[in-house]
Design a protein around this motif. Structure first.
Motif, PDB file in Angstrom:
ATOM      1  N   UNK A  68       8.917   3.235  13.019  1.00 13.82           N
ATOM      2  CA  UNK A  68       8.487   2.212  14.356  1.00 13.82           C
ATOM      3  C   UNK A  68       8.011   1.520  13.635  1.00 13.82           C
ATOM      4  N   UNK A  69       6.571   1.396  12.492  1.00 18.27           N
ATOM      5  CA  UNK A  69       5.967   1.139  11.909  1.00 18.27           C
ATOM      6  C   UNK A  69       6.613   0.133  10.283  1.00 18.27           C
ATOM      7  N   UNK A  70       5.351  -1.389  10.604  1.00 18.01           N
ATOM      8  CA  UNK A  70       5.652  -1.479   9.742  1.00 18.01           C
ATOM      9  C   UNK A  70       5.383  -1.253   7.749  1.00 18.01           C
ATOM     10  N   UNK A  71       5.800  -2.011   6.940  1.00 20.15           N
ATOM     11  CA  UNK A  71       5.662  -1.698   5.812  1.00 20.15           C
ATOM     12  C   UNK A  71       3.898  -0.985   5.435  1.00 20.15           C
ATOM     13  N   UNK A  72       3.160  -2.650   5.627  1.00 22.29           N
ATOM     14  CA  UNK A  72       1.809  -2.462   5.447  1.00 22.29           C
ATOM     15  C   UNK A  72       1.057  -0.817   6.738  1.00 22.29           C
ATOM     16  N   UNK A  73       1.720  -1.254   7.703  1.00 21.98           N
ATOM     17  CA  UNK A  73       1.387   0.265   8.185  1.00 21.98           C
ATOM     18  C   UNK A  73       1.452   1.325   8.146  1.00 21.98           C
ATOM     19  N   UNK A  74       2.142   1.264   7.325  1.00 19.15           N
ATOM     20  CA  UNK A  74       3.197   2.686   6.551  1.00 19.15           C
ATOM     21  C   UNK A  74       2.346   2.485   5.789  1.00 19.15           C
TER      22      UNK A  74
END
Lengths: 297, 297
Positions: A49-55
């Protein structure tokens, strides 16, 4: 790092973003308890559910706050392109290993999944754990695919989705899988309700949801099984049967463990991203009572 | 715009990016053929595999090159947050409507799906088509949910996943669904093999995969059914039985239609993003022969 208790924390996330402070507290709680590894961005960590940046940010925080505990980072995505980028980010963050599930939208063939693992393992400089979770990926591994993937470079563990509940059947199942794969690849059980049986049947690791929130409870089961005390491991797991029943009733472990984190005040509400929702009303009340009764820690 | 033939083009995509020129050619081919609407970024358009920026760009290109044909844009994503952002982008691009499937990683409950549609429809200024495709979303709608969602503002159509192959059973199925939903909401059949039966049984629209590549072939079936010539619609569909069999054999329509696009020289190879692969070897040869025999256009 692919044996013992691998604890998978939530990534506290809602419409306002990720609660980084709460995530750090969860990671520190695991390191303090002495888990054998931390699995950031597993299904419990809402990786999908998360973006690349968030991950990338979560991978960095996990490594930074895990102390000496090795961190495994989930790199699953629908596209090979994105998996490769996430693998780079995880390694850059200092992950000790990566975890890869064959996420799908269009149903995948065995050859497509093999080529995904072949491409990704070729690019890695850390070990990989194969994440077999048909309940979320909708892909079913088969013996031949296990056999082929387990021989790829950097593959060191397979996270299997439970074992039969019957002890003899579980042992036969684990022995059959063990015969398919090289000895340097461990088998780790998931599906917390199956963990004691899995560990008692020869699985070297438990990839654990409750371990991510209640590490001491999960460690007690793990250490009993590792010491060869099968009866004690089974007894400690059987005590938690009402919790396993909650997992079944609520379509898996995520919503229950997320609600438990809220009820224990370890995270702010809401802790899951929409459209996912935690337990409400009477279900929530029942879980609150259960958590007290079971003295989870 | 929610009746007749809605044609869903591929989004030619591979590891090098999106082939915008090829996408534009596909869209122009549909507009020239006179389809009733164009469904950009459906499952056939690989919406689930593209970034927000890629999807915004495809929506813009579709609207720009569709002439007077209304464009429906897929806005599905795992998170409500992302669906809302994609809805904004689609409307900004000039989409006449949006198409929303309840994509899932964690299994969704009916209440979660209802709230997703409630939140999204509240924010829209264009109509929405509900996209029911359990084969890819792994979510099963039920009658009560159809009933509730169909009454939300801006809902104008439901894309249903096929109908029973028996004529009487298909008619009963469509009549039962029709009784659940308001008269201003149309029912559109998908699963190309079911299209003639669906249209003959009272579905107002066909959300079509082959229509996205072979619009004239799909229009012939649609116009026959719309003119009340059920026998001719069924005959034209039955002629394509070997193609429907290919869809079944290859885990759905996408890989077959993508291979067909390559074989006909309408797109460059490869046309799908990894890990997805088109047909290879003997399967590919058989499809090439079939395309010639069936004279698809």
């Amino acid at each position: 790092m692919f044996s013992g208790l691998s604890a998978f924390p939530l990534t506290p996330t809602n419409e306002s973003g990720i609660d980084e402070a709460a995530f750090v507290r969860l990671v520190e709680r695991l390191a303090d308890a002495g888990v054998d590894s931390i699995g950031a961005l597993g299904s419990t960590g809402s990786y999908a559910y998360l973006t690349r940046a968030e991950r990338a940010r979560i991978a960095q925080l996990a490594v930074k706050h895990a102390g000496n505990v090795p961190v495994l980072v989930g790199i699953g995505a629908l596209r090979t392109r994105d998996v490769l980028a996430l693998a780079e980010d995880a390694q850059h963050a200092g992950a000790s290993a990566v975890l890869l599930a064959p996420m799908s939208y269009q149903r995948l063939s065995s050859d497509e999944v093999f080529e995904l693992y072949e491409t990704v393992t070729r690019s890695l400089s850390v070990p990989l754990c194969v994440y077999d979770n048909p309940g979320t990926t909708h892909f079913e591994f088969n013996d031949e695919l296990y056999r082929r993937i387990a021989r790829l470079p950097n593959v060191r563990s397979i996270k299997i989705p439970g074992v039969p509940s019957d002890t003899d059947a579980a042992r036969a199942h684990v022995e059959r899988l063990r015969a398919l794969i090289p000895s340097h690849v461990t088998l780790g059980v998931s599906g917390d309700a199956f963990a004691a049986t899995g560990l008692n049947s020869g699985c070297e690791a438990w990839y654990s949801v409750i371990g991510g929130l209640f590490p001491r409870t999960a460690l007690a089961i793990t250490r009993a099984a590792q010491a060869g005390d099968r009866q004690e491991a089974s007894r400690l797991s059987a005590r938690l049967q009402p919790l396993w029943a909650q997992f079944s009733q609520h379509g898996g472990s995520l919503r229950v463990i997320a609600t438990a984190a809220e009820l224990r005040g370890l995270v702010e509400r809401p802790v899951l991203p929409l459209p996912l929702k935690v337990l409400q009303g009477a279900s929530r009340q029942r879980l609150a009572v259960l958590l007290d009764e079971l003295e989870l820690a």
